[in-house]
Scaffold this active site. Sequence first.
Site, mmCIF file in Angstrom:
data_model
loop_
_atom_site.group_PDB
_atom_site.id
_atom_site.type_symbol
_atom_site.label_atom_id
_atom_site.label_comp_id
_atom_site.label_asym_id
_atom_site.label_seq_id
_atom_site.Cartn_x
_atom_site.Cartn_y
_atom_site.Cartn_z
ATOM 1 N N SER A 157 0.845 -1.183 0.000
ATOM 2 C CA SER A 157 0.000 0.000 0.000
ATOM 3 C C SER A 157 0.887 1.241 0.000
ATOM 4 O O SER A 157 1.961 1.231 0.587
ATOM 5 C CB SER A 157 -0.916 0.014 1.226
ATOM 6 O OG SER A 157 -1.795 1.123 1.189
ATOM 7 N N LYS A 179 -4.049 -7.591 2.705
ATOM 8 C CA LYS A 179 -4.136 -6.445 1.798
ATOM 9 C C LYS A 179 -5.526 -6.365 1.167
ATOM 10 O O LYS A 179 -6.057 -5.276 0.935
ATOM 11 C CB LYS A 179 -3.066 -6.565 0.714
ATOM 12 C CG LYS A 179 -3.092 -5.449 -0.352
ATOM 13 C CD LYS A 179 -2.991 -4.060 0.262
ATOM 14 C CE LYS A 179 -2.637 -2.979 -0.736
ATOM 15 N NZ LYS A 179 -3.428 -2.901 -1.933
ATOM 16 N N HIS A 188 -7.667 -4.841 3.745
ATOM 17 C CA HIS A 188 -7.242 -3.434 3.820
ATOM 18 C C HIS A 188 -7.951 -2.615 2.740
ATOM 19 O O HIS A 188 -8.483 -1.529 2.992
ATOM 20 C CB HIS A 188 -5.722 -3.359 3.656
ATOM 21 C CG HIS A 188 -5.169 -2.014 3.305
ATOM 22 N ND1 HIS A 188 -5.246 -1.486 2.026
ATOM 23 C CD2 HIS A 188 -4.507 -1.099 4.036
ATOM 24 C CE1 HIS A 188 -4.664 -0.295 2.004
ATOM 25 N NE2 HIS A 188 -4.211 -0.030 3.208
ATOM 26 N N ASN A 189 -7.974 -3.138 1.513
ATOM 27 C CA ASN A 189 -8.611 -2.407 0.420
ATOM 28 C C ASN A 189 -10.122 -2.333 0.587
ATOM 29 O O ASN A 189 -10.746 -1.352 0.207
ATOM 30 C CB ASN A 189 -8.248 -3.045 -0.921
ATOM 31 C CG ASN A 189 -6.867 -2.628 -1.393
ATOM 32 O OD1 ASN A 189 -6.011 -2.289 -0.584
ATOM 33 N ND2 ASN A 189 -6.643 -2.667 -2.686
#
Length: 301
Positions: free
Chosen positions: A121, A173, A176-177
């Site tokens: 990120s 991830k 996270h997105n």
Amino acid sequence: MEIAFIGLGRMGGNMARRLMRSGFRVVGYDHNPTAAQALAAEGLVAAASLSELVGQLSAPRTVWLMLPAGEITEATLNTLSTLLAPGDLLIDGGNAYYKDSQRRAAALAEKGIQFADVGVSGGVWGLENGYGLMYGSPEAVEGRLEPLMKALAPAPDKGWLRAGPVGAGHFTKMVHNGIEYGMMQALAEGLNLIHHKRDLNVDLAALTEAWRYGTVIRSWLLDLTAQYLASDQSLERIAPVVEDSGEGRWTVLEAIELGVPIPVITQSLYTRFESQDPEDYDERLLAIMRKMFGGHAVTKL
């Protein structure tokens, strides 16, 4: 230390730059030769093919991919699996689906090739600010990954983590997105509400700038929003279309499989789908239904 980078687009290229600035010898390949040649002027060793790239490295080799999820990553990994040797390490830093990463790791392990999946990120700001990194790997390769994480992260002791075994990097991830989708949606909806309260005439640029300090909702997303609104509040030249990278879809699918409710993230994904639909067929149907049962007027184009 040395490393090979495959995929030298904006993000991959900046990551290669950051590693070179930290003293790494970086060998690079991109299907677009211009991308590699541009970095060659900064010290990158440009390779004209995957085989040449592998040949430029000393064993045990470390090769990092920054490619779009799907077919191109699959094909490149398959080719590299025939070029690399036992003890070499392949790292996928793209936004791949974590189950694909687990499958690929198992296939590569049969050839003695190690695999790590890294969620990255930071976007276009990573070169200057460093990247947030979460990776999944066998414990045996932690020592090889640690110098890379320290060089790419905002600080050697901040912003990176071994999240768990292979798959954990891309899984965390992915989530996270999904969280990012929800945060963006909340900011957009709130500012839209204020924008429509015309009689109060609130200056959104000044408001978002003020919110950046001392408030509970201060964040990097708010910083970037305030930065843009300072130059353009009307957004008249911005099309109301929001793409989705695929990670939000994977997050929602995972929640369905686990039976875990994530209504905010799910709705933010559906909002993106709605923005991508130029036909608005469902809204047209709603207008017709309302006319048919209630005799309400229909606005025609």
